[in-house]
Design an enzyme around this catalytic site. Sequence first.
Site, PDB file in Angstrom:
ATOM      1  CG  ASN A   1      -5.641   6.399  -8.456  1.00  0.00           C
ATOM      2  OD1 ASN A   1      -6.154   5.906  -9.463  1.00  0.00           O
ATOM      3  ND2 ASN A   1      -4.529   7.125  -8.504  1.00  0.00           N
TER       4      ASN A   1
ATOM      5  CE  LYS B   1      -1.714   4.890  -7.982  1.00  0.00           C
ATOM      6  NZ  LYS B   1      -0.374   5.053  -7.446  1.00  0.00           N
TER       7      LYS B   1
ATOM      8  CG  HIS C   1      -2.038  10.340  -9.655  1.00  0.00           C
ATOM      9  ND1 HIS C   1      -0.825   9.731  -9.889  1.00  0.00           N
ATOM     10  CD2 HIS C   1      -2.489   9.863  -8.472  1.00  0.00           C
ATOM     11  CE1 HIS C   1      -0.571   8.904  -8.875  1.00  0.00           C
ATOM     12  NE2 HIS C   1      -1.569   8.972  -8.010  1.00  0.00           N
TER      13      HIS C   1
ATOM     14  CD  GLU D   1       0.899   6.588 -10.516  1.00  0.00           C
ATOM     15  OE1 GLU D   1      -0.219   6.295 -10.972  1.00  0.00           O
ATOM     16  OE2 GLU D   1       1.309   6.164  -9.413  1.00  0.00           O
TER      17      GLU D   1
ATOM     18  CD  GLU E   1      -1.826  10.694  -4.283  1.00  0.00           C
ATOM     19  OE1 GLU E   1      -2.466   9.801  -3.733  1.00  0.00           O
ATOM     20  OE2 GLU E   1      -1.491  10.650  -5.479  1.00  0.00           O
TER      21      GLU E   1
ATOM     22  N   GLY F   1       3.494   4.149  -3.999  1.00  0.00           N
ATOM     23  CA  GLY F   1       3.814   2.814  -4.497  1.00  0.00           C
ATOM     24  C   GLY F   1       5.177   2.311  -4.046  1.00  0.00           C
TER      25      GLY F   1
ATOM     26  CB  SER G   1       2.838   3.757   0.996  1.00  0.00           C
ATOM     27  OG  SER G   1       3.611   3.604  -0.194  1.00  0.00           O
TER      28      SER G   1
HETATM   29  P1  13P Z   1      -0.214   3.826  -3.285  1.00  0.00           P
HETATM   30  O1  13P Z   1      -1.245   3.811  -2.191  1.00  0.00           O
HETATM   31  O2  13P Z   1      -0.178   2.567  -4.085  1.00  0.00           O
HETATM   32  O3  13P Z   1       1.130   4.258  -2.762  1.00  0.00           O
HETATM   33  O4  13P Z   1      -0.666   4.954  -4.319  1.00  0.00           O
HETATM   34  C1  13P Z   1      -0.998   6.191  -3.834  1.00  0.00           C
HETATM   35  C2  13P Z   1      -1.584   6.978  -4.934  1.00  0.00           C
HETATM   36  O5  13P Z   1      -0.896   7.361  -5.875  1.00  0.00           O
HETATM   37  C3  13P Z   1      -3.018   7.247  -4.906  1.00  0.00           C
HETATM   38  O6  13P Z   1      -3.385   8.132  -5.902  1.00  0.00           O
END
Ligand code: 13P
Length: 256
Positions: free
Chosen positions: A13, A15, A99, A101, A171, A177, A217
């Site tokens: 992803n 982002k 997601h 976010e 997640e 992150g 992560s």
């Molecule tokens: P990270 O791997 O940067 O922690 O992000 C995970 C994520 O949100 C994947 O959708």
Amino acid sequence: MKKSVRRAVIAGNWKMNMTPSEAKAAVEETARLTNGMSGCDVVLCVPFVDLPAAIEAAAGTHVKIGAQNVHFAEKGAFTGEVSAKMLAEVGAEYVIVGHSERRQYFGETDETVNLRTKAALAAGFKVILCLGEVLEQRKAGITSEIVSMQTKLDLAGVSAEEMANVIIAYEPVWAIGTGLTATPDQAEEVCALIRRTLASLYGDTVAEATTIQYGGSMNDANAAELLSKENVDGGLIGGASLVPAKFTKIVEAAQA
Ligand code: 13P
């Protein structure tokens, strides 16, 4: 049915990272480095404007391209949104929905996540449905309630047949992150709970056949141990998916 018969899926992803020209180079590099690693599906979910370049770069390779969201309406006055028909026409195959976010920063709810999921499935997409608890919920000891509630609400009205095109990404929001990863046992516990919830909704056969990813992560150093767990069938990777060499190590870890 055993883990070994579920298809492992390692998805990146990106982002809000990568311009179209950067996307082209990163998809080409990822395809080259992961060439021949047929033990899992390799997917990159890219920003909307990167889709044409990414799809062109992935053509003829094993890498599949996805988007990071989709609107539930066919068309209309929804400024800034993109429909399933638009994504289908450019050739995207996967789409991330729900997601954290999107839920945290853009006000998406289980209701809108459910609508988006159903619209994407109706248009023939493979959906990567994200869910997971926030830190306060984990601390309050309600992770299982939250995750099973999200699973039920987000999949409301999705048929057993459509579940063949659903991947669930667990997640934990506190692990995204942050560099904090769920331990393999924590990831396994919640992924197993999601599978039990799927069994209660759809029966054992569908539950056992559904790919459940861990995300948060995940990186080249911790992927192998997380992926060794019985109910962890893949990963949804943010930061580490931006670096093809690191992402490749995770794809490698999923070959076992
Ligand atoms: P990270 O791997 O940067 O922690 O992000 C995970 C994520 O949100 C994947 O959708």
